[in-house]
Design a protein around this motif. Structure first.
Motif, PDB file in Angstrom:
ATOM      1  N   GLN A   3      -6.934   4.288   2.666  1.00 61.43           N
ATOM      2  CA  GLN A   3      -6.115   4.170   4.050  1.00 61.43           C
ATOM      3  C   GLN A   3      -5.638   2.768   4.222  1.00 61.43           C
ATOM      4  O   GLN A   3      -4.322   2.472   4.571  1.00 61.43           O
ATOM      5  N   ILE A   4      -6.544   1.769   4.059  1.00 64.52           N
ATOM      6  CA  ILE A   4      -6.423   0.481   4.339  1.00 64.52           C
ATOM      7  C   ILE A   4      -5.253  -0.190   3.324  1.00 64.52           C
ATOM      8  O   ILE A   4      -4.393  -0.827   3.556  1.00 64.52           O
ATOM      9  N   ASN A   5      -5.276   0.419   2.159  1.00 63.29           N
ATOM     10  CA  ASN A   5      -4.424  -0.025   0.937  1.00 63.29           C
ATOM     11  C   ASN A   5      -2.962   0.495   1.328  1.00 63.29           C
ATOM     12  O   ASN A   5      -1.938  -0.089   1.072  1.00 63.29           O
ATOM     13  N   ILE A   6      -2.882   1.595   1.819  1.00 63.12           N
ATOM     14  CA  ILE A   6      -1.772   2.362   2.259  1.00 63.12           C
ATOM     15  C   ILE A   6      -0.981   1.438   3.087  1.00 63.12           C
ATOM     16  O   ILE A   6       0.241   1.364   3.288  1.00 63.12           O
ATOM     17  N   ILE A   7      -1.701   0.912   4.149  1.00 68.07           N
ATOM     18  CA  ILE A   7      -1.002   0.318   5.483  1.00 68.07           C
ATOM     19  C   ILE A   7      -0.712  -1.031   4.930  1.00 68.07           C
ATOM     20  O   ILE A   7       0.440  -1.380   5.255  1.00 68.07           O
ATOM     21  N   ILE A   8      -1.556  -1.810   4.061  1.00 69.75           N
ATOM     22  CA  ILE A   8      -1.098  -3.015   3.516  1.00 69.75           C
ATOM     23  C   ILE A   8       0.131  -2.951   2.387  1.00 69.75           C
ATOM     24  O   ILE A   8       1.234  -3.552   2.606  1.00 69.75           O
ATOM     25  N   ASP A   9      -0.154  -2.077   1.601  1.00 66.31           N
ATOM     26  CA  ASP A   9       1.164  -1.618   0.753  1.00 66.31           C
ATOM     27  C   ASP A   9       2.594  -1.320   1.300  1.00 66.31           C
ATOM     28  O   ASP A   9       3.752  -1.784   1.242  1.00 66.31           O
ATOM     29  N   SER A  10       2.460  -0.733   2.622  1.00 64.77           N
ATOM     30  CA  SER A  10       3.524  -0.359   3.435  1.00 64.77           C
ATOM     31  C   SER A  10       3.979  -1.572   4.000  1.00 64.77           C
ATOM     32  O   SER A  10       5.251  -1.826   4.089  1.00 64.77           O
ATOM     33  N   GLY A  11       3.231  -2.458   4.457  1.00 63.01           N
ATOM     34  CA  GLY A  11       3.661  -3.694   4.812  1.00 63.01           C
ATOM     35  C   GLY A  11       4.417  -4.459   3.834  1.00 63.01           C
ATOM     36  O   GLY A  11       5.670  -5.007   4.025  1.00 63.01           O
ATOM     37  N   THR A  55       0.716  -5.677  -4.893  1.00 63.36           N
ATOM     38  CA  THR A  55       0.292  -4.323  -4.427  1.00 63.36           C
ATOM     39  C   THR A  55      -0.414  -3.886  -5.724  1.00 63.36           C
ATOM     40  O   THR A  55      -1.144  -2.861  -5.602  1.00 63.36           O
ATOM     41  N   THR A  73       5.448   0.610  -4.890  1.00 59.12           N
ATOM     42  CA  THR A  73       5.908  -0.093  -3.609  1.00 59.12           C
ATOM     43  C   THR A  73       7.342  -0.764  -3.967  1.00 59.12           C
ATOM     44  O   THR A  73       8.043  -0.427  -2.951  1.00 59.12           O
TER      45      THR A  73
END
Length: 224
Positions: free
Chosen positions: A72-80, A200, A205
């Protein structure tokens, strides 16, 4: 030379000669290239080739299993990173459009929006396949392979710099048929997209950012 090394060289030469070098010599494209939205056979073939290339590059590599919270943390960071890269592409394109407007330069290719739901579907498939192919080849494969072979040159201290610069040059001049502003825009876009890929650790991404940018550009800068 072992069998794996020979295969690597063969694939590298094949990718360069079939997919990378030919676009450098394209001077013009048909006026209907971005106006007649038909089923993108060629782009889907290229995307399939890119998928096989990723499979080959990852063959034998072990992937660490991530915990749900870490995912979940990686998804948020990657989305950023995706949003930042998309924004950078849009700002760069807007600046290029201003330069084109005030310089009086006109592109030889004017894209046309899809005229039906079927054409829109084909357009989305076209852009998705093209974005995936270009990201795999120019932002993932070429930098790694250039670094691998340039690092073998004795006393050559610029292998890392050249391995990053060469794909940018190749990608930029593959857009020469659209004019110098497009070459500059493509070079800057390649830098932003490569940074996204490296930060990422996944090509998905930068592919997402590339695809979203292409779709937005079509509807902003195309003829009705």
């Amino acid at each position: 030379m072992d069998k794996h090394a020979f295969t690597d060289i063969f694939i590298f030469v094949f990718i360069l000669s079939i997919f990378v070098v030919p676009p450098l010599f394209v001077k013009t494209v048909p006026a209907a290239a971005f106006a007649s939205w038909t089923f993108p056979v060629q782009q889907l073939f290229f995307a399939a080739a890119a998928g096989i290339l990723i499979w080959y590059m990852n063959d034998g590599k072990k992937k660490r299993t991530k915990k749900p919270a870490e995912k979940q943390i990686n998804i948020i960071i990657d989305s950023g990173y995706v949003l930042f890269t998309f924004g950078a592409l849009c700002v760069t394109a807007a600046l290029m459009e201003l330069i084109i407007h005030f310089s009086g330069i006109r592109s030889s290719v004017i894209p046309v929006r899809p005229a039906s739901a079927v054409q829109l579907l084909f357009c989305i498939l076209d852009f998705a396949a093209a974005s995936f192919f270009e990201e795999v080849v120019y932002r993932l494969y070429l930098p790694e392979m250039f670094l691998k072979y340039l690092a073998c040159i004795p006393h050559f201290r610029f292998a890392e710099v050249c391995s990053e610069a060469l794909p940018v040059v190749l990608f930029a001049f593959a857009h020469l048929y659209l004019g110098i502003p497009s070459v500059v825009n493509a070079a800057l876009a390649c830098i932003f997209l490569r940074m996204c890929c490296k930060k990422t650790g996944t090509v998905l991404t930068n592919t997402t950012a590339h695809f979203a940018y292409n779709i937005l550009s079509l509807f902003l800068f195309s003829a009705m």
